[in-house]
Design a protein around this motif. Structure first.
Motif, PDB file in Angstrom:
ATOM      1  N   SER A   1      46.840  16.995 -31.531  1.00 59.65           N
ATOM      2  CA  SER A   1      48.193  16.282 -31.473  1.00 59.65           C
ATOM      3  C   SER A   1      49.425  17.391 -31.968  1.00 59.65           C
ATOM      4  O   SER A   1      50.302  16.873 -31.731  1.00 59.65           O
ATOM      5  CB  SER A   1      48.010  15.201 -32.508  1.00 59.65           C
TER       6      SER A   1
ATOM      7  N   TYR B   1      47.289  27.833 -35.597  1.00 55.05           N
ATOM      8  CA  TYR B   1      48.494  27.531 -36.337  1.00 55.05           C
ATOM      9  C   TYR B   1      49.798  28.347 -35.717  1.00 55.05           C
ATOM     10  O   TYR B   1      49.508  29.212 -35.405  1.00 55.05           O
ATOM     11  CB  TYR B   1      48.338  27.991 -37.782  1.00 55.05           C
TER      12      TYR B   1
ATOM     13  N   SER C   1      34.162  25.708 -37.225  1.00 62.83           N
ATOM     14  CA  SER C   1      35.388  25.098 -36.921  1.00 62.83           C
ATOM     15  C   SER C   1      36.516  26.182 -36.774  1.00 62.83           C
ATOM     16  O   SER C   1      36.498  27.256 -37.349  1.00 62.83           O
ATOM     17  CB  SER C   1      35.930  24.216 -38.009  1.00 62.83           C
TER      18      SER C   1
ATOM     19  N   LEU D   1      49.753  23.060 -37.782  1.00 67.73           N
ATOM     20  CA  LEU D   1      48.499  23.096 -36.944  1.00 67.73           C
ATOM     21  C   LEU D   1      48.686  22.703 -35.708  1.00 67.73           C
ATOM     22  O   LEU D   1      49.312  21.707 -35.437  1.00 67.73           O
ATOM     23  CB  LEU D   1      47.610  21.967 -37.670  1.00 67.73           C
TER      24      LEU D   1
ATOM     25  N   ASP E   1      41.405  17.589 -32.428  1.00 67.88           N
ATOM     26  CA  ASP E   1      42.771  17.209 -32.679  1.00 67.88           C
ATOM     27  C   ASP E   1      43.760  18.097 -32.289  1.00 67.88           C
ATOM     28  O   ASP E   1      43.884  19.126 -32.562  1.00 67.88           O
ATOM     29  CB  ASP E   1      42.951  16.792 -34.280  1.00 67.88           C
TER      30      ASP E   1
ATOM     31  N   TYR F   1      42.569  22.069 -33.492  1.00 65.47           N
ATOM     32  CA  TYR F   1      41.597  22.532 -33.912  1.00 65.47           C
ATOM     33  C   TYR F   1      40.170  21.995 -33.302  1.00 65.47           C
ATOM     34  O   TYR F   1      40.068  21.120 -32.584  1.00 65.47           O
ATOM     35  CB  TYR F   1      41.404  22.482 -35.478  1.00 65.47           C
TER      36      TYR F   1
ATOM     37  N   PHE G   1      40.823  26.991 -36.049  1.00 62.99           N
ATOM     38  CA  PHE G   1      42.072  26.549 -35.973  1.00 62.99           C
ATOM     39  C   PHE G   1      43.073  27.194 -35.472  1.00 62.99           C
ATOM     40  O   PHE G   1      43.067  28.547 -35.702  1.00 62.99           O
ATOM     41  CB  PHE G   1      42.431  26.044 -37.417  1.00 62.99           C
TER      42      PHE G   1
END
Lengths: 115, 114
Positions: free
Chosen positions: A58, A35, A31, A45, A56, A48, A33
């Motif tokens: 969004s 930020y 995973s 965030l 996601d 990811y 991410f």
């Protein structure tokens, strides 16, 4: 283990230019991410990935932002065209799928300044 | 959805003393995890301690411990025997079991004085 590696560490660019931030996650982590950290909004965030697939997005502020993860060892965050309000520290982090077991490991961040 | 609130923008502690940083959270899920991260001036985000919601025992890592009050949705960090190197921003964060993403509080800046 070298940890999560981000480049560049600092980036100064002119408004309207394209900016590409890079991230190499920890080997074996699946995973990833992205930020963004600003004084006004804290840590947000943006997007990811799980197993290289965006899960996601969004949090991506607008169409000027895009992120890719072509393989398990590399991801990019691109801003085109850049604007002064994009100035921030951008962090990449990685974890195992069950990230809660370990939390994230963060890179050192890229400080982006758009003038 | 999960929210995390840190109501102390700044705290100060004398070296060798103990300080407690506050954090409250809100979630509708029963399976979740809570974390404290430290961000020194180098800006590196460092995991300090984590707590699984299903565990009643408070997590401890050397001089760092948490006071997890599930009913009150409170998750405070206690730093014992404070050292100059503890000076940093501290972020409380939460993650639900159904999602991988961390939600952060706004942070508490800790100063350590001689």
């Amino acid at each position: 283990d070298a940890g999560v590696i981000q480049s560049p560490r600092h980036e100064v660019t002119e408004m309207g230019q394209e900016v590409t931030l890079r991230c190499k996650p920890i080997s074996g982590h699946n995973s990833l991410f992205w930020y963004r950290q600003t004084m006004m909004r804290g840590l947000e965030l943006l997007i990811y990935f799980n197993n290289n697939v965006p899960i996601d997005d969004s949090g991506m502020p607008e169409d000027r932002f895009s992120a890719k993860m072509p393989n398990a060892s590399f991801s990019t965050l691109k801003i085109q065209p850049s604007e002064p309000r994009d100035s921030a520290v951008y962090f990449c982090a990685s974890s195992l799928v069950k990230g809660a077991d370990y939390g994230y490991t963060f890179g050192s961040g890229t400080r982006l300044t758009v003038v | 959805a999960q929210t995390v609130t840190q109501s102390q923008p700044e705290m100060s502690v004398q070296e060798a003393e103990t300080v407690t940083l506050s954090c409250t959270y809100d979630t509708s899920e029963s399976d979740y995890y809570l974390f404290w991260y430290k961000q020194p001036p180098s800006r590196q985000m460092i995991l300090v301690i984590r707590q699984e919601a299903y565990k009643q025992q408070n997590a401890t890592e050397n001089r760092f411990s948490v006071n997890f009050q599930k009913a009150a949705k409170s998750f405070s960090l206690k730093i014992s025997d404070s050292q100059l190197g503890d000076a940093a921003m501290y972020f409380c964060a939460g993650m639900t079991g159904t999602a991988s993403k961390l939600t952060f509080g706004t942070g508490t800046r800790l100063q350590v004085t001689l």
